[in-house]
Design a protein around this motif. Structure first.
Motif, PDB file in Angstrom:
ATOM      1  N   UNK A  70       0.849  -1.191   0.000  1.00  0.00           N
ATOM      2  CA  UNK A  70       0.000   0.000   0.000  1.00  0.00           C
ATOM      3  C   UNK A  70       0.883   1.239   0.000  1.00  0.00           C
ATOM      4  N   UNK A  71       0.342   2.320  -0.539  1.00  0.00           N
ATOM      5  CA  UNK A  71       1.098   3.570  -0.680  1.00  0.00           C
ATOM      6  C   UNK A  71       1.742   4.017   0.640  1.00  0.00           C
ATOM      7  N   UNK A  72       1.022   3.816   1.735  1.00  0.00           N
ATOM      8  CA  UNK A  72       1.496   4.302   3.032  1.00  0.00           C
ATOM      9  C   UNK A  72       2.609   3.436   3.615  1.00  0.00           C
TER      10      UNK A  72
ATOM     11  N   UNK B  40       8.132   1.898  -7.263  1.00  0.00           N
ATOM     12  CA  UNK B  40       7.404   1.032  -6.337  1.00  0.00           C
ATOM     13  C   UNK B  40       7.584  -0.398  -6.840  1.00  0.00           C
ATOM     14  N   UNK B  41       7.832  -1.318  -5.929  1.00  0.00           N
ATOM     15  CA  UNK B  41       8.045  -2.705  -6.350  1.00  0.00           C
ATOM     16  C   UNK B  41       6.883  -3.581  -5.913  1.00  0.00           C
ATOM     17  N   UNK B  42       6.802  -4.739  -6.493  1.00  0.00           N
ATOM     18  CA  UNK B  42       5.744  -5.669  -6.118  1.00  0.00           C
ATOM     19  C   UNK B  42       6.001  -7.047  -6.700  1.00  0.00           C
ATOM     20  N   UNK B  43       5.065  -7.944  -6.425  1.00  0.00           N
ATOM     21  CA  UNK B  43       5.149  -9.299  -6.966  1.00  0.00           C
ATOM     22  C   UNK B  43       4.050  -9.477  -8.008  1.00  0.00           C
TER      23      UNK B  43
ATOM     24  N   UNK C 141      -6.063 -13.877  -3.953  1.00  0.00           N
ATOM     25  CA  UNK C 141      -5.445 -12.779  -3.200  1.00  0.00           C
ATOM     26  C   UNK C 141      -5.793 -12.880  -1.726  1.00  0.00           C
ATOM     27  N   UNK C 142      -7.107 -13.006  -1.478  1.00  0.00           N
ATOM     28  CA  UNK C 142      -7.586 -12.981  -0.102  1.00  0.00           C
ATOM     29  C   UNK C 142      -7.096 -14.177   0.704  1.00  0.00           C
TER      30      UNK C 142
ATOM     31  N   UNK D  71      -3.800  -8.343   3.655  1.00  0.00           N
ATOM     32  CA  UNK D  71      -4.658  -7.165   3.496  1.00  0.00           C
ATOM     33  C   UNK D  71      -4.239  -5.965   4.337  1.00  0.00           C
ATOM     34  N   UNK D  72      -3.431  -6.199   5.334  1.00  0.00           N
ATOM     35  CA  UNK D  72      -2.972  -5.074   6.170  1.00  0.00           C
ATOM     36  C   UNK D  72      -2.003  -4.186   5.390  1.00  0.00           C
ATOM     37  N   UNK D  73      -1.114  -4.800   4.630  1.00  0.00           N
ATOM     38  CA  UNK D  73      -0.079  -3.998   3.965  1.00  0.00           C
ATOM     39  C   UNK D  73      -0.132  -4.045   2.440  1.00  0.00           C
ATOM     40  N   UNK D  74      -0.872  -5.006   1.874  1.00  0.00           N
ATOM     41  CA  UNK D  74      -0.825  -5.183   0.414  1.00  0.00           C
ATOM     42  C   UNK D  74      -2.076  -4.709  -0.297  1.00  0.00           C
ATOM     43  N   UNK D  75      -1.850  -4.326  -1.558  1.00  0.00           N
ATOM     44  CA  UNK D  75      -2.945  -4.145  -2.508  1.00  0.00           C
ATOM     45  C   UNK D  75      -2.822  -5.232  -3.555  1.00  0.00           C
TER      46      UNK D  75
END
Lengths: 75, 75
Positions: B11-13, B38-41, B59-60, B66-70
């Motif tokens: 997430x952005x934050x 910004x990096x991701x998988x 995803x779920x 869900x706390x840190x990821x989009x």
């Protein structure tokens, strides 16, 4: 301002152990319709100016290992 | 056969240390036009049948915190 999406994956011939683990886990969760999982890294790179061509350079110079990786740039 | 592309990012934050490292490295290589990284998988999941909705479930249940990821699903 341009945002490039750079996707770095393992070449098809290279064993993707993370992908295999995810596949196994999804099957264990009961998803029998999953046939294959391939994993990779993605980078969203914001440029003040520039184009897709810059993304290819980033792949070659920093983000990907040409021996094992494929690199795709989208904008 | 459907291939879903599932992108998991922070997430952005949330502090993205890999993104920051790549940004620093690109600047050191002389790319002053890079503003943010910004990096991701990313996961490419091949289904024998099913749709984008299945991707959201993956995803779920497995791929994202869900706390840190989009999590974004494309087909």
């Amino acid at each position: 301002m341009v945002v490039l999406r750079i996707t770095v994956t393992l070449k098809k011939a290279v064993e993707d152990s993370e992908g295999s683990s995810v596949l196994k886990a999804l099957r264990l969760l009961g998803y029998d319709n999953v046939r294959e999982v391939r994993s990779g890294k993605v980078y969203f790179i914001t440029l003040t100016k520039g184009s897709k061509k810059a993304g290819k350079e980033f792949c070659e110079k920093l983000l990907a290992n040409p021996v094992i990786n494929e690199c795709v740039v989208d904008d």
